[in-house]
Enzyme design. Structure first.
Site, PDB file in Angstrom:
ATOM      1  N   ASP A  61     -14.999   7.008-163.250  1.00 24.79           N
ATOM      2  CA  ASP A  61     -15.852   6.293-162.199  1.00 24.79           C
ATOM      3  C   ASP A  61     -16.971   7.539-162.449  1.00 24.79           C
ATOM      4  O   ASP A  61     -17.191   8.178-163.158  1.00 24.79           O
ATOM      5  CB  ASP A  61     -15.384   6.052-160.735  1.00 24.79           C
ATOM      6  CG  ASP A  61     -14.900   5.485-160.060  1.00 24.79           C
ATOM      7  OD1 ASP A  61     -14.362   4.466-160.836  1.00 24.79           O
ATOM      8  OD2 ASP A  61     -13.957   6.061-158.788  1.00 24.79           O
TER       9      ASP A  61
HETATM   10  N1  URA Z   1      -9.015   7.381-159.117  1.00 21.44           N
HETATM   11  C1  URA Z   1     -10.507   7.131-158.815  1.00 21.44           C
HETATM   12  O1  URA Z   1     -10.804   6.689-157.761  1.00 21.44           O
HETATM   13  N2  URA Z   1     -12.082   7.779-160.072  1.00 21.44           N
HETATM   14  C2  URA Z   1     -12.134   7.566-160.676  1.00 21.44           C
HETATM   15  O2  URA Z   1     -13.025   7.941-161.301  1.00 21.44           O
HETATM   16  C3  URA Z   1     -10.292   7.948-161.767  1.00 21.44           C
HETATM   17  C4  URA Z   1      -9.315   7.927-160.726  1.00 21.44           C
END
Ligand code: URA
Length: 225
Positions: free
Chosen positions: A96
Site C-alpha cells: 500500500d
Molecule cells: N497488508 C496490508 O494491509 N497492506 C500492505 O501494504 C501489505 C499487506
C-alpha cells in the site's frame, strides 16, 4: 548456462569438457575460457543460447510512494531508481502507499509473473504497529485465520508479540489490504506497517528508506527457489 537454469556449475564444467559447448563456431573444452555474453555466440548441444541478464533489486520502500511503474499523480517505486537503471523494471507485487519496507524490483517479467500468480504462496513478514494493545486472544485468532469479507478465511499465520502494541505477523497469501483487514477483524487498527521479509529474504536494514541494492547471489537463489 547456470544463469539460464540449464544446469549446475559442475554439470556445465563437465559438458564443456565433453565438447558439448561451442563458442563462435569452435568447440571450447576449457571451462575457464572467458565468454562475453554481448559479443560471443554460445551453442550447447548445437542450440544457440539466448543470454539475457536480468537485474534484481531489493528496495526499502518509504511511505507515500505507490507500487506501480507509472502513476499520474504519485511518485512510484520505479521513480526511485536512477533513470539509467529503469528499463523494464517492475515491482514484484504490491505494498500500500502508506506501507514501508521490502519490495523486490526486477526486469525479469517471467519471474515476476510466477511470484505474483494466485497459486504461488510465499510467506511475508510484517512489522505491525497497532493502535490498541493486542490481546492473547487476538493473536490466537490471527494465527488460526480470520474471516475477511469477500475473501474468506485467511490461512494460518504466525505472530510474535514484541510489546503491547507491536507484533510481527507472517502471512501466507496476499489479499488486498490483508494485514490491515486482519487487524480490523480482531477489533484493532494498523497505524504503522513495514514488510521485513519475503520468504527467506530479509530486508537489509542498512538500506535507508528509498534506497535499494542488487540482490546477492544467495538471495536470488532463495527468490527463485
Ligand atoms: N497488508 C496490508 O494491509 N497492506 C500492505 O501494504 C501489505 C499487506
Amino acid at each position: 548456462m547456470c544463469d539460464l537454469n540449464i544446469c549446475t556449475r559442475s554439470e556445465a564444467k563437465s559438458f564443456i569438457k565433453k565438447g558439448l559447448v561451442n563458442v563462435n563456431g569452435e568447440t571450447v573444452k576449457d571451462p575457464g575460457a572467458h565468454v562475453d555474453p554481448d559479443s560471443d555466440t554460445v551453442f550447447y548441444k548445437g542450440e544457440k543460447l539466448k543470454y539475457i541478464k536480468n537485474v534484481y533489486f531489493m528496495l526499502n520502500k518509504p511511505a507515500g510512494i505507490v507500487s506501480a511503474v507509472t502513476d499520474d499523480k504519485d511518485k512510484t517505486v520505479i521513480d526511485l531508481f536512477r533513470s539509467e537503471n529503469r528499463k523494464g523494471l517492475v515491482p514484484v507485487g504490491r505494498l500500500d502507499k502508506d506501507t514501508h519496507g521490502l519490495i523486490i524490483i526486477t526486469d525479469d517479467g517471467d519471474l515476476c509473473h510466477h511470484l505474483t500468480s494466485p497459486g504461488h504462496h510465499v510467506p511475508k513478514t510484517y512489522f505491525v504497529g497497532l493502535k490498541d494493545p493486542i490481546t492473547d486472544d487476538s493473536l490466537l485468532k490471527l494465527e488460526a485465520g480470520v474471516e475477511l469479507k469477500g475473501d474468506g478465511i485467511t490461512k494460518p499465520a504466525k505472530t510474535l508479540k514484541l510489546n503491547e502494541k507491536e507484533i510481527l505477523l507472517t502471512i501466507n497469501e496476499g489479499m488486498y489490504h490483508q494485514v490491515k483487514r486482519m487487524a480490523a477483524a480482531v477489533g484493532n487498527k494498523v497505524i504503522y506497517l513495514k514488510r521485513i521479509g519475503i520468504g527467506d529474504i530479509k530486508l537489509d536494514e542498512s538500506l535507508k528508506e528509498g534506497e535499494y541494492r542488487q540482490l546477492t547471489k544467495e538471495e536470488l537463489l532463495l527468490l527463485k527457489k
